[in-house]
Design an enzyme around this catalytic site. Structure first.
Site, mmCIF file in Angstrom:
data_model
loop_
_atom_site.group_PDB
_atom_site.id
_atom_site.type_symbol
_atom_site.label_atom_id
_atom_site.label_comp_id
_atom_site.label_asym_id
_atom_site.label_seq_id
_atom_site.Cartn_x
_atom_site.Cartn_y
_atom_site.Cartn_z
ATOM 1 N N THR A 49 0.823 -1.215 0.000
ATOM 2 C CA THR A 49 0.000 0.000 0.000
ATOM 3 C C THR A 49 0.855 1.261 0.000
ATOM 4 O OG1 THR A 49 -0.082 -0.071 2.417
ATOM 5 C CG2 THR A 49 -1.918 -1.074 1.233
ATOM 6 N N THR A 70 -1.492 -6.940 -1.378
ATOM 7 C CA THR A 70 -2.445 -6.482 -0.361
ATOM 8 C C THR A 70 -3.875 -6.693 -0.856
ATOM 9 O OG1 THR A 70 -2.522 -4.241 -1.315
ATOM 10 C CG2 THR A 70 -0.867 -4.640 0.378
ATOM 11 N N ASP A 150 -24.146 -4.615 3.226
ATOM 12 C CA ASP A 150 -23.280 -4.541 2.047
ATOM 13 C C ASP A 150 -24.146 -4.140 0.855
ATOM 14 O OD1 ASP A 150 -21.639 -5.125 -0.227
ATOM 15 O OD2 ASP A 150 -20.351 -6.306 1.080
ATOM 16 N N ARG A 212 -9.920 1.220 6.105
ATOM 17 C CA ARG A 212 -9.066 2.330 5.685
ATOM 18 C C ARG A 212 -9.471 3.554 6.496
ATOM 19 N NH1 ARG A 212 -6.176 -0.964 4.002
ATOM 20 N NH2 ARG A 212 -5.355 -1.240 1.899
ATOM 21 N N ASP A 236 -7.270 0.721 13.801
ATOM 22 C CA ASP A 236 -6.020 0.210 13.217
ATOM 23 C C ASP A 236 -5.637 1.004 11.972
ATOM 24 O OD1 ASP A 236 -3.866 -1.804 12.933
ATOM 25 O OD2 ASP A 236 -4.945 -2.326 11.094
ATOM 26 N N GLU A 241 -2.080 8.429 7.433
ATOM 27 C CA GLU A 241 -0.959 7.624 7.950
ATOM 28 C C GLU A 241 0.319 8.079 7.260
ATOM 29 O OE1 GLU A 241 -1.800 3.489 7.231
ATOM 30 O OE2 GLU A 241 -3.684 3.548 8.331
ATOM 31 N N HIS A 258 -1.890 0.060 11.827
ATOM 32 C CA HIS A 258 -2.265 -0.589 10.563
ATOM 33 C C HIS A 258 -1.575 -1.956 10.415
ATOM 34 C CE1 HIS A 258 -3.449 0.174 6.049
ATOM 35 N NE2 HIS A 258 -3.603 -1.111 6.392
ATOM 36 N N GLY A 261 -3.839 -6.989 9.612
ATOM 37 C CA GLY A 261 -3.656 -8.161 8.751
ATOM 38 C C GLY A 261 -2.240 -8.718 8.772
ATOM 39 N N TYR A 262 -1.420 -8.248 9.688
ATOM 40 C CA TYR A 262 0.003 -8.623 9.670
ATOM 41 C C TYR A 262 0.266 -9.965 10.362
ATOM 42 C CZ TYR A 262 2.014 -4.289 7.747
ATOM 43 O OH TYR A 262 2.386 -3.265 6.924
#
Ligand SMILES: O=C(O)[C@H](O)[C@H](O)COP(=O)(O)O
Length: 346
Positions: A49, A70, A150, A212, A236, A241, A258, A261-262
């Protein structure tokens, strides 16, 4: 001269170095520093990103493939790429289980703090793609009542189990967002979580954002926390950023740089998706490649809330990570780049 494609890759993508070298001329650069002058010698880019791919980077370059390791792709100007016939490949779903781990770790930490269990609580999931649908599934498994919102999916499948946002928000004890950041189109999400969004939420509810930062209007979230309208915010992903709002950081109950997802397995899947995309584009023999040093996660579908909640801090101590960011918000980017990827829990 060589027939091999010249590929510029973000040097912080794990497990990548050495994999494509037999088939490509590889060059590794810091993602945020890849410039137009660099792109002029690249046939393909493998990015995260941190590389903004738009006309300023790509005009007049030979780049024909961008593979991002990503899920999110708001850093790539898709209309520009379409117009200039640049193929975009993403790593859809790669770190869904890491984000699941993050959200459940956050909810377990807040449940311990405030003394509640999922029974009788309503969890609202906004955005039901690969990440949101997994969170909704595990939310139900742990005993939450789950509402799914959604709008694009609801339009495609009018009989599906979807609730409209304005009906969902007042019913939920927790709202967690898993939408892509989109500025245009039929369903823009930029600044979606604004004053009216927070005013519609149930008083005392929890807001979680791991999608985001740009979907949130920071001032409105700050006001919703200051006024006590929301009991907790878990953040997060941030606007601007790495220069994040210190006010929001102070008011967030759990705050991280952020890294939702790590995980080892999430990063492995992201890198694998990028390598496979390059392999297919250039007919290399790597269409099924996966980092050999990584053991894929083994989901345990039988785990219950209590066991998950008590085991989680050993895998991911979200309170400790919050303290680290609070102590040194100026190190946001350094913390991301030096992050010790977690092992997937689920
Ligand atoms: O879009 C995604 O996949 C996630 O936000 C991911 O965590 C971003 O990964 P990064 O660019 O930090 O490597």
């Amino acid at each position: 001269m060589t027939d091999k494609p010249h590929i510029i890759a973000d040097c912080d993508i794990p497990f990548l170095k050495g994999v494509l070298e037999p088939y490509a001329d590889m060059e590794y650069l810091k993602g945020s520093e890849i410039s137009h002058a660099d792109a002029l010698r690249a046939d393909a880019l493998i990015i995260r990103t941190r590389t903004r791919c738009d006309g300023r980077l790509l005009d007049g370059t030979p780049v024909r493939l961008i593979a991002t390791a990503t899920i999110g792709h708001d850093h790539i100007d898709s209309p520009y790429c379409r117009e200039h016939r640049i193929e975009i490949r993403t790593a859809a779903g790669c770190n869904a289980r890491g984000v699941l781990q993050y959200v459940m770790a956050a909810l377990a930490a807040l449940a311990r703090r405030d003394g509640w269990t999922p029974a009788g609580r309503t969890l609202g999931v906004v955005g039901v793609g690969s990440v949101g649908s997994l969170i909704a599934q595990y939310g139900e498994h742990f005993g939450f009542r789950v509402l799914r919102c959604d709008p694009p999916k609801a339009k495609q499948d009018p009989a599906g189990d979807y609730t409209e946002l304005n009906e969902m928000l007042p019913q939920c004890d927790i709202v967690t967002c898993h939408v892509p950041l989109s500025v245009n189109g039929d369903y823009p999400t930029k600044a979606m979580a604004d004053a009216s969004f927070f005013a519609s939420m149930k008083p005392g509810a929890v807001f979680v954002n791991t999608s985001r930062g740009g979907i949130v209007v920071d001032e409105d979230l700050i006001e919703a926390r200051r006024s006590g309208r929301l009991s907790h915010a878990v953040i997060d992903t941030w606007n601007d950023e790495p220069h994040i709002s210190r006010d929001l950081l102070g008011l967030a109950s759990l705050a991280t740089p952020h890294i939702a997802g790590y995980t080892v397995q999430g990063k492995a899947a992201g890198t694998a998706a990028a390598v496979r995309a390059v392999s297919r584009h250039y007919s290399m023999p790597l269409d099924d490649w996966y980092p050999p040093q990584v053991t894929p996660g083994k989901p345990d579908p039988s785990i219950g809330w209590e066991r998950m909640s008590s085991a989680m801090p050993r895998y991911f101590d979200i309170e400790a990570e919050t303290s680290r960011l609070r102590a040194h918000p100026e190190l946001f980017e350094t913390m991301r780049n030096n992050y010790r990827y977690r092992n997937e829990f689920f």
